[in-house]
Write a protein that holds these residues in place. Structure first.
Motif, mmCIF file in Angstrom:
data_model
loop_
_atom_site.group_PDB
_atom_site.id
_atom_site.type_symbol
_atom_site.label_atom_id
_atom_site.label_comp_id
_atom_site.label_asym_id
_atom_site.label_seq_id
_atom_site.Cartn_x
_atom_site.Cartn_y
_atom_site.Cartn_z
ATOM 1 N N TRP A 187 41.190 40.382 -79.119
ATOM 2 C CA TRP A 187 42.618 40.653 -79.211
ATOM 3 C C TRP A 187 42.821 41.797 -80.201
ATOM 4 C CZ3 TRP A 187 46.545 37.367 -82.395
ATOM 5 C CH2 TRP A 187 47.829 37.923 -82.257
ATOM 6 N N ASN A 188 43.173 42.950 -79.688
ATOM 7 C CA ASN A 188 43.451 44.118 -80.516
ATOM 8 C C ASN A 188 44.929 44.477 -80.371
ATOM 9 O OD1 ASN A 188 40.779 44.725 -81.582
ATOM 10 N ND2 ASN A 188 40.232 45.231 -79.470
ATOM 11 N N PRO A 189 45.795 43.919 -81.218
ATOM 12 C CA PRO A 189 47.230 44.190 -81.093
ATOM 13 C C PRO A 189 47.587 45.628 -81.440
ATOM 14 C CG PRO A 189 46.783 42.873 -83.055
ATOM 15 C CD PRO A 189 45.507 42.945 -82.289
ATOM 16 N N THR A 247 49.048 48.343 -79.115
ATOM 17 C CA THR A 247 48.385 48.427 -77.818
ATOM 18 C C THR A 247 49.186 47.670 -76.750
ATOM 19 O OG1 THR A 247 47.069 46.412 -78.086
ATOM 20 C CG2 THR A 247 46.166 48.460 -79.012
ATOM 21 N N ASN A 248 48.804 47.903 -75.502
ATOM 22 C CA ASN A 248 49.436 47.173 -74.393
ATOM 23 C C ASN A 248 49.014 45.710 -74.375
ATOM 24 O OD1 ASN A 248 50.719 49.512 -73.470
ATOM 25 N ND2 ASN A 248 48.981 50.089 -72.175
ATOM 26 N N ASN A 249 48.026 45.381 -75.193
ATOM 27 C CA ASN A 249 47.506 44.015 -75.257
ATOM 28 C C ASN A 249 48.086 43.257 -76.450
ATOM 29 O OD1 ASN A 249 45.768 42.169 -73.945
ATOM 30 N ND2 ASN A 249 44.237 42.413 -75.555
ATOM 31 N N ASP A 263 50.463 41.215 -77.035
ATOM 32 C CA ASP A 263 50.832 39.799 -76.930
ATOM 33 C C ASP A 263 49.793 38.970 -76.172
ATOM 34 O OD1 ASP A 263 51.304 40.977 -74.488
ATOM 35 O OD2 ASP A 263 53.209 39.945 -74.130
ATOM 36 N N ALA A 264 48.543 39.383 -76.227
ATOM 37 C CA ALA A 264 47.485 38.738 -75.429
ATOM 38 C C ALA A 264 47.418 37.212 -75.583
ATOM 39 C CB ALA A 264 46.128 39.356 -75.774
ATOM 40 N N LYS A 287 50.117 35.524 -73.333
ATOM 41 C CA LYS A 287 50.297 35.940 -71.945
ATOM 42 C C LYS A 287 49.924 34.790 -71.013
ATOM 43 C CE LYS A 287 49.795 40.969 -72.156
ATOM 44 N NZ LYS A 287 48.966 42.143 -71.770
ATOM 45 N N LYS A 331 46.567 32.820 -70.296
ATOM 46 C CA LYS A 331 45.400 33.518 -69.777
ATOM 47 C C LYS A 331 44.171 33.288 -70.663
ATOM 48 C CE LYS A 331 47.697 37.211 -67.188
ATOM 49 N NZ LYS A 331 47.816 38.674 -66.998
#
Length: 235
Positions: free
Chosen positions: A4-6, A39-41, A43-44, A47, A55
């Motif tokens: 997870w790279n916010p 990043t687009n990630n 809220d990984a 999600k 996920k």
């Protein structure tokens, strides 16, 4: 395991950053590492898939912010959202590493208390000067799960007086054709410190330039972790 790279991007911060893999990788892609961006990630952890389930499945270890530093000051405005997501997922085990441990108490949420039980913090040190500065702070912080990361280790260090309350020490050398050498004697010395204090020890990777029995070897990147495992010295 999940990553997870916010945000991404970082700055060279101390001696261990000289041949940072993040900077080297970004340079090859013509990316400006010193620019810290969400990043687009972001809220990984929360999600969900089409079924409505998360996920990232329960029980996984989530490696947080391994393309930056979770405590970097440019991310102060975003970090509270990350803590909210971490709080929402007590079924995951989050771990992050930092060289900026002196910022820790200014970066934790109001309900941190003695620490979240599903968060592990690793304090990174590379030489005796940084070990004495960072670990003297780290030792007194309210964190339930603490690791010391001696990677890249660029000189012999004595960390034994800081090992109380630590769960794991990870050690590794530097990866670069110009890397500073790692001596196996340093590795064995820290392993012995951990053995005396009853702390788990993991030799994660050799250095590109590795000294053993007075002889220096040059290793390929693909062999650094393999050779460390072959040493079979983990505690």
């Amino acid at each position: 395991m999940a990553m997870w790279n916010p945000w991404r991007g970082c700055h060279r911060y101390s001696e261990g950053c000289k041949y940072c893999y993040i900077h080297k990788g970004d340079s090859k892609r013509d990316v400006e590492t010193n620019e810290i961006v969400r990043t687009n990630n972001f809220d990984a952890p929360i999600k969900r898939g089409k079924s409505g389930d998360y996920k990232i499945k329960a029980g996984q270890t989530v490696y947080l912010c391994f393309s930056s530093d979770f405590l970097i000051d440019e991310a102060d405005e975003w970090r509270s959202e990350c803590w909210s997501m971490i709080r929402e997922r007590p079924d995951l085990n989050f771990i992050f590493l930092t060289k900026r441990i002196d910022r820790f108490m200014a970066c934790v949420p109001e309900d941190w208390g003695k620490g979240y039980d599903h968060v592990t913090v690793g304090c990174t040190v590379e030489n005796q000067r940084q070990a004495d500065y960072r670990l003297s702070i780290f030792s007194d912080l309210p964190i339930n799960h603490k690791n010391i990361i001696c990677q890249p280790l660029i000189e012999m260090v004595d960390i034994e007086k800081y090992l109380k309350g630590m769960e794991l020490v990870v050690l590794g050398g530097e990866s670069d054709r110009n890397a500073r050498p790692l001596s196996f004697d340093w590795v064995l010395d820290i392993r012995e410190q951990c053995r005396r204090q009853g702390v788990h020890f993991e030799f994660r990777q050799c250095g590109t330039h590795f000294i053993k029995d007075g002889k220096q070897y040059t290793l390929a990147v693909k062999d650094l972790c393999v050779q460390a495992r072959k040493a079979n010295i983990n505690l």
